[in-house]
Design a protein around this motif. Structure first.
Motif, PDB file in Angstrom:
ATOM      1  N   PRO A 134       0.813  -1.222   0.000  1.00  0.00           N
ATOM      2  CA  PRO A 134       0.000   0.000   0.000  1.00  0.00           C
ATOM      3  C   PRO A 134       0.845   1.271   0.000  1.00  0.00           C
ATOM      4  CG  PRO A 134      -0.824  -1.579   1.598  1.00  0.00           C
ATOM      5  CD  PRO A 134       0.513  -2.078   1.158  1.00  0.00           C
TER       6      PRO A 134
ATOM      7  N   ALA B  87       2.053   1.710  -3.539  1.00  0.00           N
ATOM      8  CA  ALA B  87       0.895   2.161  -4.311  1.00  0.00           C
ATOM      9  C   ALA B  87       0.668   3.647  -4.082  1.00  0.00           C
ATOM     10  CB  ALA B  87      -0.345   1.368  -3.902  1.00  0.00           C
ATOM     11  N   GLY B  88       0.816   4.093  -2.846  1.00  0.00           N
ATOM     12  CA  GLY B  88       0.654   5.511  -2.538  1.00  0.00           C
ATOM     13  C   GLY B  88       1.654   6.372  -3.276  1.00  0.00           C
TER      14      GLY B  88
ATOM     15  N   ASP C  74      -2.730  -9.402  -2.810  1.00  0.00           N
ATOM     16  CA  ASP C  74      -2.248  -8.288  -1.983  1.00  0.00           C
ATOM     17  C   ASP C  74      -1.894  -7.069  -2.839  1.00  0.00           C
ATOM     18  OD1 ASP C  74      -2.497  -9.568   0.483  1.00  0.00           O
ATOM     19  OD2 ASP C  74      -0.534 -10.523   0.313  1.00  0.00           O
TER      20      ASP C  74
ATOM     21  N   LYS D 188      -5.180  -5.433  -4.075  1.00  0.00           N
ATOM     22  CA  LYS D 188      -5.810  -4.652  -3.010  1.00  0.00           C
ATOM     23  C   LYS D 188      -5.050  -3.354  -2.763  1.00  0.00           C
ATOM     24  CE  LYS D 188      -8.116  -8.352  -0.430  1.00  0.00           C
ATOM     25  NZ  LYS D 188      -8.192  -9.098   0.862  1.00  0.00           N
ATOM     26  N   ALA D 189      -3.724  -3.415  -2.834  1.00  0.00           N
ATOM     27  CA  ALA D 189      -2.922  -2.205  -2.646  1.00  0.00           C
ATOM     28  C   ALA D 189      -3.188  -1.197  -3.755  1.00  0.00           C
ATOM     29  CB  ALA D 189      -1.437  -2.568  -2.598  1.00  0.00           C
TER      30      ALA D 189
ATOM     31  N   PHE E 147      -6.626   0.235  -3.012  1.00  0.00           N
ATOM     32  CA  PHE E 147      -6.741   0.957  -1.735  1.00  0.00           C
ATOM     33  C   PHE E 147      -5.351   1.361  -1.244  1.00  0.00           C
ATOM     34  CE2 PHE E 147      -9.939  -2.518  -1.918  1.00  0.00           C
ATOM     35  CZ  PHE E 147     -11.057  -1.730  -2.182  1.00  0.00           C
ATOM     36  N   PRO E 148      -4.709   2.320  -1.921  1.00  0.00           N
ATOM     37  CA  PRO E 148      -3.345   2.726  -1.552  1.00  0.00           C
ATOM     38  C   PRO E 148      -3.301   3.463  -0.222  1.00  0.00           C
ATOM     39  CG  PRO E 148      -4.260   4.227  -3.180  1.00  0.00           C
ATOM     40  CD  PRO E 148      -5.252   3.109  -3.051  1.00  0.00           C
ATOM     41  N   ALA E 149      -2.151   3.412   0.414  1.00  0.00           N
ATOM     42  CA  ALA E 149      -1.955   4.171   1.649  1.00  0.00           C
ATOM     43  C   ALA E 149      -1.901   5.661   1.312  1.00  0.00           C
ATOM     44  CB  ALA E 149      -0.659   3.735   2.327  1.00  0.00           C
TER      45      ALA E 149
END
Length: 239
Positions: free
Chosen positions: A136, A139-140, A199, A202-203, A206-208
């Protein structure tokens, strides 16, 4: 398979055992791991099931929605003697149904074009992250850089196709003119750079939410994340 019958309509023990031995179906397992590229997976399939890479490629190219990443990482079991058409047809049908169901579970709908973008981002995350916990965060960084119209500049995107297991060097960055070179081209590549696990997906979805724009690999294999370039440069010599 028919079992041979003797003239007096009885089956000899030898005939029966011979027929039974010939009728046994031989199964082989094959595993696609997250991050592997289609290039290497097809060659593995061809070797295990005694098929031609070209035949597998032909079926994939005719049926797959994306140049890579269309097959779900998993362990599959097929019989020896299966055709390239049936093997690849099953993999693609199963994967398409899986991704559609997964998208509906996570997003409430399925849009192939939007899902393709999800897989592209997830495939880069898959290549870059040291573990699931980092995904995540990476990803952010991807979304933060895209939002600021910055080139992604991520080595993992260059581990596409036949380069999946090659070290990304300065020379490679300078000479690779493909759309996968995110040092030369802004935005995302047009296709996933490999297979992706849950995983990573999902990252990507839904990134951090962080201010990070940079990261560098540490000696332990994980990454140090930085907010700005000056902080990033200071971190590089440490690792």
């Amino acid at each position: 398979m028919a079992i041979p019958i003797s003239p007096n309509n009885t089956t000899t023990k030898g005939d029966f055992l011979h027929a039974l031995s010939l009728s046994k179906v031989v199964y082989k397992d094959i595993t696609l791991i997250p991050g592997e590229t289609l290039y290497f997976f097809l060659r593995h399939l061809a070797k295990v099931f005694h098929l031609k890479v070209e035949d597998l490629e032909q079926v994939y190219n005719a049926k797959a929605l994306w140049a890579d990443g269309a097959i779900v990482p998993d362990t599959y079991r097929f019989t020896l003697g299966i055709s390239a058409q049936n093997l690849m047809g099953y993999l693609l049908k199963h994967s398409q149904e899986h991704y559609q169901k997964l998208s509906e579970q996570l997003l409430g709908n399925y849009d192939p074009k939007k899902w393709q973008q999800t897989l592209i981002i997830a495939s880069i995350i898959q290549k870059e992250a040291a573990n699931a916990a980092e995904m995540p965060l990476i990803a952010g960084v991807i979304y933060n850089r895209l939002k600021r119209h910055m080139p992604l500049q991520m080595d993992g995107a260059l581990n596409y196709g036949a380069y999946a297991h090659s070290k990304v060097t300065h020379e490679r960055i300078a000479t690779d003119n493909s759309p996968y070179n995110t040092y030369k081209h802004k935005g995302l590549p047009k296709e996933p750079v490999g297979s992706v696990g849950l995983d990573a997906i999902k990252a990507a979805l839904f990134p951090a939410k962080t201010p990070f724009l940079y990261f560098v690999k540490t000696k332990g294999g994980t990454h140090k994340f930085s907010v700005n370039y000056k902080e990033h440069v200071r971190a590089i010599p440490k690792f």
